[in-house]
Design an enzyme around this catalytic site. Sequence first.
Site, PDB file in Angstrom:
ATOM      1  N   SER A 275       1.474  12.402   6.855  1.00 56.43           N
ATOM      2  CA  SER A 275       2.044  11.255   6.161  1.00 56.43           C
ATOM      3  C   SER A 275       3.380  10.816   6.759  1.00 56.43           C
ATOM      4  CB  SER A 275       2.165  11.617   4.682  1.00 56.43           C
ATOM      5  OG  SER A 275       2.093  10.449   3.934  1.00 56.43           O
TER       6      SER A 275
ATOM      7  N   HIS B  83      -5.494  11.580   0.229  1.00 55.94           N
ATOM      8  CA  HIS B  83      -4.321  11.763   1.077  1.00 55.94           C
ATOM      9  C   HIS B  83      -3.838  13.220   0.969  1.00 55.94           C
ATOM     10  CE1 HIS B  83      -0.717  10.195   3.048  1.00 55.94           C
ATOM     11  NE2 HIS B  83       0.038  10.804   2.157  1.00 55.94           N
TER      12      HIS B  83
HETATM   13  C1  GCU Z   1       4.390   6.958   0.497  1.00 58.75           C
HETATM   14  C2  GCU Z   1       4.663   5.987   1.621  1.00 58.75           C
HETATM   15  C3  GCU Z   1       3.852   6.303   2.863  1.00 58.75           C
HETATM   16  C4  GCU Z   1       4.021   7.747   3.245  1.00 58.75           C
HETATM   17  C5  GCU Z   1       3.695   8.627   2.063  1.00 58.75           C
HETATM   18  C6  GCU Z   1       3.921  10.126   2.274  1.00 58.75           C
HETATM   19  O1  GCU Z   1       3.117   6.756  -0.003  1.00 58.75           O
HETATM   20  O2  GCU Z   1       4.399   4.691   1.147  1.00 58.75           O
HETATM   21  O3  GCU Z   1       4.231   5.470   3.939  1.00 58.75           O
HETATM   22  O4  GCU Z   1       3.231   8.061   4.357  1.00 58.75           O
HETATM   23  O5  GCU Z   1       4.530   8.271   0.972  1.00 58.75           O
HETATM   24  O6  GCU Z   1       4.720  10.512   3.089  1.00 58.75           O
HETATM   25  O7  GCU Z   1       3.300  10.896   1.556  1.00 58.75           O
END
Ligand code: GCU
Length: 425
Positions: free
Chosen positions: A265, A406
Site C-alpha cells: 500500500s 486490500h
Molecule cells: C489509504 C490511501 C491509499 C494507501 C492506503 C494504505 O487508503 O488512500 O493511497 O495506499 O491508505 O496505505 O493502506
Amino acid sequence: MYTKRLITLLVTIATLSLFTSYSQDKKVNYEEDKVTPYSLPSILTSNGGTVINNINDWEQFRKPEIKYSFTDHVYGRVPGNIDTMLVKVNEEGTFLDGAARRKQITLTFIKNGKEVSADLLIYIPNSVKKAPLFLGYNFEGNHTITDDKNVYITKSWVPVNNEIGVKTNVAVEESRGSMKNRWSVEKIIEAGYGLVTLYRGDIDPDKDDFSDGVHQLFYTKDQEKPEQEDWGTIAAWSWGLSRVMDYLETDEDINHDKVIVFGHSRLGKASLWAAATDNRFAGCISNNSGAMGAALSRRNFGETVEVINNAFPHWFCGNFKKYSNKGYLLPVDQHMLISLIAPRPVYIASATEDLWADPKGEFLSAKEASVVYNLYGFPGLSSTNMPKPDSPIIGEVSYHLRTGVHNVTDYDWEQYIKFAKYNKF
Ligand code: GCU
C-alpha cells in the site's frame, strides 16, 4: 470582538467544507465504462520528442528525465546528505528452533547536530551462507510482525489503533504479533531468504506534521517544513530504505546484491520510489500500492490524485498539489515509475476487492512499463489481458490479482518467493 467571532466562524466553515471535499468518501469512480479516455505520456519519447530505441539512450537521456520529473513534480527532492550514520547492534539470538538467527540493530542518522534513529529487525536463515533477502517497512512497529518475544516494542510515535490495542500514541505489548498475518516469516526463512523490516514511523511518523522524522534534520535555521520541491513522507521512507541498504552493504551475513525491496500500500509506493532511485535494490515488490504507486493516475478509477493529495498532503512534495484536479497535466504517469526499475525484476500485485487501488490500472502500468524491459531483451508482461484472479504471471515483470481485500497474505508471499526463485535471488 465581532471581527474575531466572524473570523472564527469563517475559519470553521472553511475547515468543515475543506474536510467534506477532502474526505476519502468523496465520490470516486468504480465503473470501468465510466473511465474517460486518456492518453499516457510516452515512456520512450524524450521531452524533446526523440524516440528512444536503445539502452544507451534510455540510460543516458530518457531515464534521468523521467526520474527528474517524478522528483520535481511528485515525490520531492532529498535536500542533502546526512553527516553520519551510526550502527549499533542491540541484540542477537536464534529464531524458529535454530532455523534462523535474529539481529536487532539501531541506525542513527546525524545531521546539523540533530539525530533520528531507526530500529531494524533482521531474520537470517541458517540454511544459506550469505542470504538474499526481502526488505520492507511495517505499519505498526517491528514487534507487530511476529510473536517473537525478543523483538523490542517500538518507542516511536504510533497511530492509535484500537484493533491492536493501541489506545494512545505509545506502542503496547498487547499489539505484539498483531500484524503477523502480513509477514510469512516462516515461509520466507524456509525458502532460504532473510527478512529485514523497520517501522515506517522511525523514519517519518505518518502524519501531516513536518516537525518530526528525518525531514527536520535538514532544516536551516527557522525552517519549519520542507521547501516546495523537497521531499514528502513517501520520499523520506524511500530514503530510509536506501540508508538500510547502506548498512546491509556492510553486513557479512547478507548478500547485498540480492535485496528485494517490498512494500504494501503506501509502503508499496515507497518501495517503488526506492527501487526507482537506488539501483542497489536488485528487485522490487509493490503489493496493492494503488494511487501514486503502481496504478495509472490518468484512469479515473478508484483513488485519484485529488483525493490522495487532500487526504495525505504530507506524502508528496509541495509541487504535487497543483495537479490535484489536473492529473492529466502531470509530465509522468505511474507506468514510468515502474519503467525506472528496469531491467531489475519487479512484481506488481493487486487484489480483486481492492478497487480503491485500481487493480486494472496497476496491471496496465506494469504492461506499459514492459517496453523498457524489452529494450534490455526481456519480454516484460507477456499477457496483454489482465489475468484471471489467482493466476500469477511470473517473470522479470510479474503480476497477480489475488482474490480478496486490500492486504498482504500468505498467498502473496508464496508468489513473491516464486518470483525471487525465478529471478535467481
Ligand atoms: C489509504 C490511501 C491509499 C494507501 C492506503 C494504505 O487508503 O488512500 O493511497 O495506499 O491508505 O496505505 O493502506
